[in-house]
Design a protein around this motif. Structure first.
Motif, PDB file in Angstrom:
ATOM      1  N   ALA A 116      43.048  34.796  -8.950  1.00 22.91           N
ATOM      2  CA  ALA A 116      42.741  33.918 -10.084  1.00 22.91           C
ATOM      3  C   ALA A 116      43.193  34.519 -11.406  1.00 22.91           C
ATOM      4  N   GLU A 117      43.350  35.838 -11.435  1.00 23.41           N
ATOM      5  CA  GLU A 117      43.778  36.482 -12.679  1.00 23.41           C
ATOM      6  C   GLU A 117      45.208  36.117 -13.058  1.00 23.41           C
ATOM      7  N   SER A 118      45.921  35.451 -12.156  1.00 20.29           N
ATOM      8  CA  SER A 118      47.268  34.981 -12.488  1.00 20.29           C
ATOM      9  C   SER A 118      47.235  34.044 -13.689  1.00 20.29           C
ATOM     10  N   LEU A 119      46.146  33.288 -13.846  1.00 19.41           N
ATOM     11  CA  LEU A 119      45.992  32.396 -14.999  1.00 19.41           C
ATOM     12  C   LEU A 119      44.866  32.833 -15.920  1.00 19.41           C
ATOM     13  N   VAL A 120      43.812  33.398 -15.356  1.00 17.50           N
ATOM     14  CA  VAL A 120      42.658  33.808 -16.159  1.00 17.50           C
ATOM     15  C   VAL A 120      42.942  35.086 -16.932  1.00 17.50           C
ATOM     16  N   GLY A 121      43.764  35.964 -16.364  1.00 18.99           N
ATOM     17  CA  GLY A 121      43.966  37.281 -16.943  1.00 18.99           C
ATOM     18  C   GLY A 121      42.905  38.239 -16.421  1.00 18.99           C
ATOM     19  N   ASP A 122      43.024  39.500 -16.767  1.00 19.80           N
ATOM     20  CA  ASP A 122      42.095  40.526 -16.293  1.00 19.80           C
ATOM     21  C   ASP A 122      40.969  40.684 -17.301  1.00 19.80           C
ATOM     22  N   ILE A 123      39.854  40.016 -17.056  1.00 23.92           N
ATOM     23  CA  ILE A 123      38.693  40.083 -17.946  1.00 23.92           C
ATOM     24  C   ILE A 123      37.840  41.278 -17.561  1.00 23.92           C
ATOM     25  N   THR A 124      37.530  42.134 -18.509  1.00 25.54           N
ATOM     26  CA  THR A 124      36.710  43.313 -18.248  1.00 25.54           C
ATOM     27  C   THR A 124      35.331  43.131 -18.872  1.00 25.54           C
ATOM     28  N   PRO A 125      34.359  43.971 -18.493  1.00 23.16           N
ATOM     29  CA  PRO A 125      33.006  43.846 -19.037  1.00 23.16           C
ATOM     30  C   PRO A 125      32.907  43.998 -20.548  1.00 23.16           C
ATOM     31  N   VAL A 126      33.908  44.618 -21.175  1.00 23.30           N
ATOM     32  CA  VAL A 126      33.835  44.776 -22.634  1.00 23.30           C
ATOM     33  C   VAL A 126      34.379  43.556 -23.368  1.00 23.30           C
ATOM     34  N   ASP A 127      34.965  42.620 -22.640  1.00 18.89           N
ATOM     35  CA  ASP A 127      35.456  41.398 -23.258  1.00 18.89           C
ATOM     36  C   ASP A 127      34.284  40.453 -23.524  1.00 18.89           C
ATOM     37  N   TYR A 144      42.688  25.034  -8.544  1.00 20.50           N
ATOM     38  CA  TYR A 144      44.015  24.558  -8.933  1.00 20.50           C
ATOM     39  C   TYR A 144      45.082  25.089  -7.973  1.00 20.50           C
ATOM     40  N   ILE A 145      45.039  26.391  -7.694  1.00 22.26           N
ATOM     41  CA  ILE A 145      46.046  26.992  -6.821  1.00 22.26           C
ATOM     42  C   ILE A 145      46.006  26.388  -5.430  1.00 22.26           C
ATOM     43  N   CYS A 146      44.801  26.295  -4.882  1.00 24.55           N
ATOM     44  CA  CYS A 146      44.666  25.899  -3.479  1.00 24.55           C
ATOM     45  C   CYS A 146      44.745  24.397  -3.272  1.00 24.55           C
ATOM     46  N   THR A 147      44.552  23.610  -4.331  1.00 26.72           N
ATOM     47  CA  THR A 147      44.634  22.149  -4.227  1.00 26.72           C
ATOM     48  C   THR A 147      45.924  21.618  -4.833  1.00 26.72           C
ATOM     49  N   ASN A 148      46.168  21.907  -6.103  1.00 27.49           N
ATOM     50  CA  ASN A 148      47.338  21.351  -6.787  1.00 27.49           C
ATOM     51  C   ASN A 148      48.652  21.960  -6.305  1.00 27.49           C
ATOM     52  N   LEU A 149      48.638  23.256  -5.976  1.00 26.35           N
ATOM     53  CA  LEU A 149      49.884  23.910  -5.553  1.00 26.35           C
ATOM     54  C   LEU A 149      50.033  23.965  -4.044  1.00 26.35           C
ATOM     55  N   LEU A 150      48.942  24.119  -3.311  1.00 24.15           N
ATOM     56  CA  LEU A 150      49.034  24.307  -1.865  1.00 24.15           C
ATOM     57  C   LEU A 150      48.362  23.202  -1.054  1.00 24.15           C
ATOM     58  N   GLY A 151      47.782  22.221  -1.724  1.00 22.91           N
ATOM     59  CA  GLY A 151      47.012  21.191  -1.025  1.00 22.91           C
ATOM     60  C   GLY A 151      47.815  20.342  -0.059  1.00 22.91           C
ATOM     61  N   LYS A 152      49.120  20.177  -0.311  1.00 23.50           N
ATOM     62  CA  LYS A 152      49.935  19.343   0.566  1.00 23.50           C
ATOM     63  C   LYS A 152      50.898  20.150   1.421  1.00 23.50           C
ATOM     64  N   PHE A 153      50.880  21.453   1.259  1.00 29.07           N
ATOM     65  CA  PHE A 153      51.730  22.308   2.095  1.00 29.07           C
ATOM     66  C   PHE A 153      51.013  22.594   3.413  1.00 29.07           C
ATOM     67  N   ASN A 154      51.685  22.350   4.521  1.00 32.43           N
ATOM     68  CA  ASN A 154      51.143  22.648   5.853  1.00 32.43           C
ATOM     69  C   ASN A 154      49.774  22.006   6.060  1.00 32.43           C
ATOM     70  N   GLY A 156      47.579  21.545   3.948  1.00 34.03           N
ATOM     71  CA  GLY A 156      46.558  22.163   3.109  1.00 34.03           C
ATOM     72  C   GLY A 156      45.819  23.317   3.766  1.00 34.03           C
ATOM     73  N   LEU A 157      46.223  23.690   4.991  1.00 35.92           N
ATOM     74  CA  LEU A 157      45.485  24.720   5.731  1.00 35.92           C
ATOM     75  C   LEU A 157      45.560  26.086   5.067  1.00 35.92           C
ATOM     76  N   ASN A 158      46.734  26.451   4.582  1.00 35.75           N
ATOM     77  CA  ASN A 158      46.886  27.760   3.943  1.00 35.75           C
ATOM     78  C   ASN A 158      46.061  27.860   2.672  1.00 35.75           C
ATOM     79  N   GLY A 159      46.083  26.781   1.887  1.00 30.17           N
ATOM     80  CA  GLY A 159      45.301  26.770   0.661  1.00 30.17           C
ATOM     81  C   GLY A 159      43.812  26.872   0.944  1.00 30.17           C
ATOM     82  N   LYS A 160      43.347  26.167   1.966  1.00 28.43           N
ATOM     83  CA  LYS A 160      41.928  26.211   2.319  1.00 28.43           C
ATOM     84  C   LYS A 160      41.515  27.616   2.746  1.00 28.43           C
TER      85      LYS A 160
END
Length: 254
Positions: A116-127, A144-154, A156-160
């Motif tokens: 998830a940090e691909s979009l969220v970034g690396d949030i640390t406790p001091v943030d 978003y990743i598992c539904t919008n990007l992978l939901g229709k691939f194979n 949707g099994l890989n995303g799930k």
């Protein structure tokens, strides 16, 4: 959920309890869409191809781990670097613990847990982001990743599967997830010592040593003890005394 309880180890202990409401502005401002709007070209969504997902993974290769950057290590490891070594470490589980676990699932979990940090970034406790807000952002990103990007691939099994493994890590209830949380911590400690060594003990990263006390399995505790004795000897040879947190300094052996 136990989300983020054991995962926010990239810095100092999280003492943000009681700050609910302090980050309302950020909560309303951050959305997956707000991040995607700044990415050009956008990832193609709802296709039967995994290629858009492949492109998103690049962000994990190029996003640096924020905890190290706080200490001026600008050319530090990326999120992918961290997850790759974690996955290898899961494969090193001794039979005393490995015989009780699905190690392949642990390996997959290590490679997925910070996705998830691909979009969220690396949030640390001091943030200035609460655990709850961090969890919300990461959960929505994984949706978003598992539904919008992978939901229709194979079908949707890989995303799930990715979504389930990520949630298992966040919930921190299964033996596999608890082991991978321990691996997350030992990987951090190994990297800590390596950055100190590369600076010839000019950089003291002892602030991170408290993480060792959160390790649960005896096997990984043994690794941490070995890492700390290695650190202790390294600083001794440099003629310096490093800092330690939470009474983690190894005691003298008789």
């Amino acid at each position: 959920m136990a989300a983020a309880q054991a995962s926010q180890t990239n810095g100092v202990p999280d003492n943000s309890v009681g700050k609910s409401g302090a980050n309302q502005a950020e909560k309303s401002a951050w959305t997956v869409e707000s991040v995607l709007s700044e990415i050009t070209p956008r990832y193609a969504e709802n296709t039967d191809s995994p290629v858009p997902f492949f492109h998103l993974l690049e962000r994990l290769k190029t996003t640096k781990r924020a905890g190290w950057r706080r200490f001026g290590i600008l050319d530090c490891e990326s999120i992918s670097d961290h997850m790759y070594r974690m996955s290898i470490l899961t494969m090193m589980a001794p039979s005393s613990i490995g015989s009780k676990l699905d190690i392949l699932r642990c390996c997959r979990m290590a490679l997925i847990h910070d996705m998830a940090e691909s979009l969220v970034g690396d949030i640390t406790p001091v943030d200035p982001v609460s655990k709850e807000e961090k969890s919300r952002r990461e959960s929505e990103t994984m949706d978003y990743i598992c539904t919008n990007l992978l939901g229709k691939f194979n079908g949707g099994l890989n995303g799930k599967e990715i979504r389930q493994i990520w949630q298992e890590y966040e919930d921190s209830e299964t033996p596999e997830s608890l082991f991978v949380h321990d691996i997350d911590k030992i990987e951090l400690l190994v990297q800590m010592v390596e950055y100190e060594r590369s600076s010839k003990c000019e950089r003291d990263l002892g602030e991170f040593t408290w993480v060792a006390q959160k390790i649960q399995s005896d096997e990984v505790k043994t690794w941490a003890e070995q890492v700390f004795r290695e650190r202790q000897e390294m600083w001794k040879q440099a003629g310096k005394t490093p800092s330690w947190r939470a009474d983690t300094e190894p005691k003298a052996t008789s």
